[in-house]
Design a protein around this motif. Structure first.
Motif, PDB file in Angstrom:
ATOM      1  N   ALA A 119       0.812  -1.215   0.000  1.00 48.71           N
ATOM      2  CA  ALA A 119       0.000   0.000   0.000  1.00 48.71           C
ATOM      3  C   ALA A 119       0.846   1.266   0.000  1.00 48.71           C
ATOM      4  O   ALA A 119       0.416   2.308  -0.511  1.00 48.71           O
ATOM      5  CB  ALA A 119      -0.937  -0.007   1.213  1.00 48.71           C
ATOM      6  N   ARG A 120       2.056   1.229   0.558  1.00 53.26           N
ATOM      7  CA  ARG A 120       2.901   2.421   0.622  1.00 53.26           C
ATOM      8  C   ARG A 120       3.889   2.510  -0.520  1.00 53.26           C
ATOM      9  O   ARG A 120       4.157   3.588  -1.051  1.00 53.26           O
ATOM     10  CB  ARG A 120       3.665   2.452   1.962  1.00 53.26           C
ATOM     11  CG  ARG A 120       2.778   2.639   3.182  1.00 53.26           C
ATOM     12  CD  ARG A 120       3.584   2.935   4.429  1.00 53.26           C
ATOM     13  NE  ARG A 120       4.645   1.946   4.649  1.00 53.26           N
ATOM     14  CZ  ARG A 120       5.946   2.209   4.535  1.00 53.26           C
ATOM     15  NH1 ARG A 120       6.363   3.408   4.182  1.00 53.26           N
ATOM     16  NH2 ARG A 120       6.828   1.260   4.776  1.00 53.26           N
ATOM     17  N   ARG A 121       4.461   1.386  -0.937  1.00 49.03           N
ATOM     18  CA  ARG A 121       5.550   1.409  -1.909  1.00 49.03           C
ATOM     19  C   ARG A 121       5.221   0.741  -3.234  1.00 49.03           C
ATOM     20  O   ARG A 121       6.066   0.699  -4.127  1.00 49.03           O
ATOM     21  CB  ARG A 121       6.786   0.716  -1.311  1.00 49.03           C
ATOM     22  CG  ARG A 121       7.299   1.320  -0.013  1.00 49.03           C
ATOM     23  CD  ARG A 121       8.080   2.572  -0.268  1.00 49.03           C
ATOM     24  NE  ARG A 121       9.303   2.295  -1.016  1.00 49.03           N
ATOM     25  CZ  ARG A 121      10.086   3.242  -1.532  1.00 49.03           C
ATOM     26  NH1 ARG A 121       9.770   4.515  -1.390  1.00 49.03           N
ATOM     27  NH2 ARG A 121      11.185   2.918  -2.190  1.00 49.03           N
ATOM     28  N   GLY A 122       4.001   0.237  -3.369  1.00 46.21           N
ATOM     29  CA  GLY A 122       3.644  -0.480  -4.582  1.00 46.21           C
ATOM     30  C   GLY A 122       3.787   0.356  -5.845  1.00 46.21           C
ATOM     31  O   GLY A 122       4.269  -0.128  -6.875  1.00 46.21           O
ATOM     32  N   SER A 123       3.401   1.619  -5.785  1.00 42.45           N
ATOM     33  CA  SER A 123       3.502   2.484  -6.961  1.00 42.45           C
ATOM     34  C   SER A 123       4.949   2.702  -7.371  1.00 42.45           C
ATOM     35  O   SER A 123       5.278   2.737  -8.562  1.00 42.45           O
ATOM     36  CB  SER A 123       2.823   3.830  -6.684  1.00 42.45           C
ATOM     37  OG  SER A 123       1.431   3.666  -6.484  1.00 42.45           O
ATOM     38  N   VAL A 124       5.833   2.843  -6.378  1.00 42.46           N
ATOM     39  CA  VAL A 124       7.257   3.028  -6.654  1.00 42.46           C
ATOM     40  C   VAL A 124       7.829   1.782  -7.318  1.00 42.46           C
ATOM     41  O   VAL A 124       8.565   1.859  -8.315  1.00 42.46           O
ATOM     42  CB  VAL A 124       8.027   3.346  -5.354  1.00 42.46           C
ATOM     43  CG1 VAL A 124       9.535   3.391  -5.600  1.00 42.46           C
ATOM     44  CG2 VAL A 124       7.534   4.662  -4.771  1.00 42.46           C
ATOM     45  N   HIS A 125       7.486   0.604  -6.784  1.00 41.03           N
ATOM     46  CA  HIS A 125       7.995  -0.647  -7.336  1.00 41.03           C
ATOM     47  C   HIS A 125       7.488  -0.873  -8.760  1.00 41.03           C
ATOM     48  O   HIS A 125       8.250  -1.306  -9.639  1.00 41.03           O
ATOM     49  CB  HIS A 125       7.569  -1.818  -6.440  1.00 41.03           C
ATOM     50  CG  HIS A 125       8.123  -1.729  -5.059  1.00 41.03           C
ATOM     51  ND1 HIS A 125       7.551  -2.378  -3.985  1.00 41.03           N
ATOM     52  CD2 HIS A 125       9.194  -1.054  -4.559  1.00 41.03           C
ATOM     53  CE1 HIS A 125       8.244  -2.121  -2.884  1.00 41.03           C
ATOM     54  NE2 HIS A 125       9.245  -1.316  -3.204  1.00 41.03           N
ATOM     55  N   ALA A 126       6.213  -0.573  -9.003  1.00 38.15           N
ATOM     56  CA  ALA A 126       5.651  -0.763 -10.341  1.00 38.15           C
ATOM     57  C   ALA A 126       6.301   0.179 -11.346  1.00 38.15           C
ATOM     58  O   ALA A 126       6.630  -0.221 -12.471  1.00 38.15           O
ATOM     59  CB  ALA A 126       4.137  -0.545 -10.309  1.00 38.15           C
ATOM     60  N   ALA A 127       6.490   1.439 -10.955  1.00 36.81           N
ATOM     61  CA  ALA A 127       7.114   2.408 -11.860  1.00 36.81           C
ATOM     62  C   ALA A 127       8.546   2.014 -12.185  1.00 36.81           C
ATOM     63  O   ALA A 127       8.999   2.141 -13.334  1.00 36.81           O
ATOM     64  CB  ALA A 127       7.065   3.805 -11.232  1.00 36.81           C
ATOM     65  N   ARG A 128       9.264   1.498 -11.184  1.00 31.10           N
ATOM     66  CA  ARG A 128      10.655   1.065 -11.411  1.00 31.10           C
ATOM     67  C   ARG A 128      10.701  -0.104 -12.382  1.00 31.10           C
ATOM     68  O   ARG A 128      11.529  -0.140 -13.295  1.00 31.10           O
ATOM     69  CB  ARG A 128      11.283   0.684 -10.077  1.00 31.10           C
ATOM     70  CG  ARG A 128      12.746   0.251 -10.163  1.00 31.10           C
ATOM     71  CD  ARG A 128      13.241  -0.175  -8.797  1.00 31.10           C
ATOM     72  NE  ARG A 128      13.099   0.885  -7.825  1.00 31.10           N
ATOM     73  CZ  ARG A 128      12.942   0.697  -6.514  1.00 31.10           C
ATOM     74  NH1 ARG A 128      12.865  -0.538  -6.034  1.00 31.10           N
ATOM     75  NH2 ARG A 128      12.833   1.726  -5.695  1.00 31.10           N
ATOM     76  N   GLU A 129       9.785  -1.048 -12.219  1.00 33.27           N
ATOM     77  CA  GLU A 129       9.763  -2.204 -13.123  1.00 33.27           C
ATOM     78  C   GLU A 129       9.406  -1.777 -14.545  1.00 33.27           C
ATOM     79  O   GLU A 129       9.991  -2.254 -15.515  1.00 33.27           O
ATOM     80  CB  GLU A 129       8.770  -3.248 -12.619  1.00 33.27           C
ATOM     81  CG  GLU A 129       8.634  -4.448 -13.512  1.00 33.27           C
ATOM     82  CD  GLU A 129       8.850  -5.763 -12.757  1.00 33.27           C
ATOM     83  OE1 GLU A 129       8.689  -6.812 -13.380  1.00 33.27           O
ATOM     84  OE2 GLU A 129       9.197  -5.724 -11.561  1.00 33.27           O
TER      85      GLU A 129
END
Length: 199
Positions: A119-129
């Protein structure tokens, strides 16, 4: 815990089908830990010859799921004002509350679904991938293209959809199948070349 909803056998006949769909909606709006889809939505697609409802799971349900989560289930996602439904048919990797990778289908296309559940870092991880995959494509490296980049609704968990590579082989399995050190060394040469090009 899983997001499974008790299946309801659907006998032939339109009237009985409508009754079964109504019963299904009644089931998932009752109290309990798993509510895969609100009753206000239309009746779900039917799965398989037994004509059982295909579960629809929102982002929060998937975030709460542990490794007992069992496909098939469906997720609805949105991207740029457009929505699409994806069916998960098998789990490749599951880090509860963080990452879920499934094989599945988008219409008649075989795909891989990568859900970023933190919920906190999912957007960051998806954008990095997504950046990494697009960088590989620009560099001419063999990497799957992104078919869909959006969010599971409701709940907003990021979702990347990639084409499934047919007849793919795991490197470790191929390595273990080599009968001699010389063949293993020969196998590593193109692998190391690719890794070097990626950096």
């Amino acid at each position: 815990w899983s997001c499974a909803t008790p299946g309801i056998a659907m006998p032939p006949g339109a009237s009985r089908l409508r009754e079964g769909a109504a019963a299904w909606r009644s089931t998932i709006t009752g109290t309990g830990p798993a509510k895969c889809w609100p009753a206000s939505r239309k009746a779900p697609e039917m799965d398989g010859p037994a004509r059982q409802p295909l579960r629809r799971c929102d982002a929060e349900t998937l975030r709460r799921a542990d490794r007992s989560l069992k496909p098939p289930f469906q997720v609805q996602a949105s991207s740029g004002g457009e929505s699409a439904a994806f069916t998960a048919e098998g789990v490749l990797r599951h880090l509860p509350g963080k990452r879920l990778v499934c094989v599945g289908r988008w219409g008649d296309r075989s795909v891989v679904l990568k859900l970023f559940l933190d919920a906190r870092r999912g957007s960051v991880h998806a954008a990095r991938e997504a950046r990494g995959l697009r960088a590989c494509a620009r560099a001419g490296l063999p990497a799957p293209g992104i078919l869909f980049d959006g969010r599971v609704m409701p709940g907003g968990a990021p979702l990347l959809v990639l084409p499934r590579i047919p007849d793919s082989l795991d490197l470790l399995d191929v390595w273990n199948a080599q009968p001699s050190p010389a063949l293993r060394e020969a196998l590593l040469e193109p692998v190391m070349d690719l890794v070097a090009r990626m950096h």
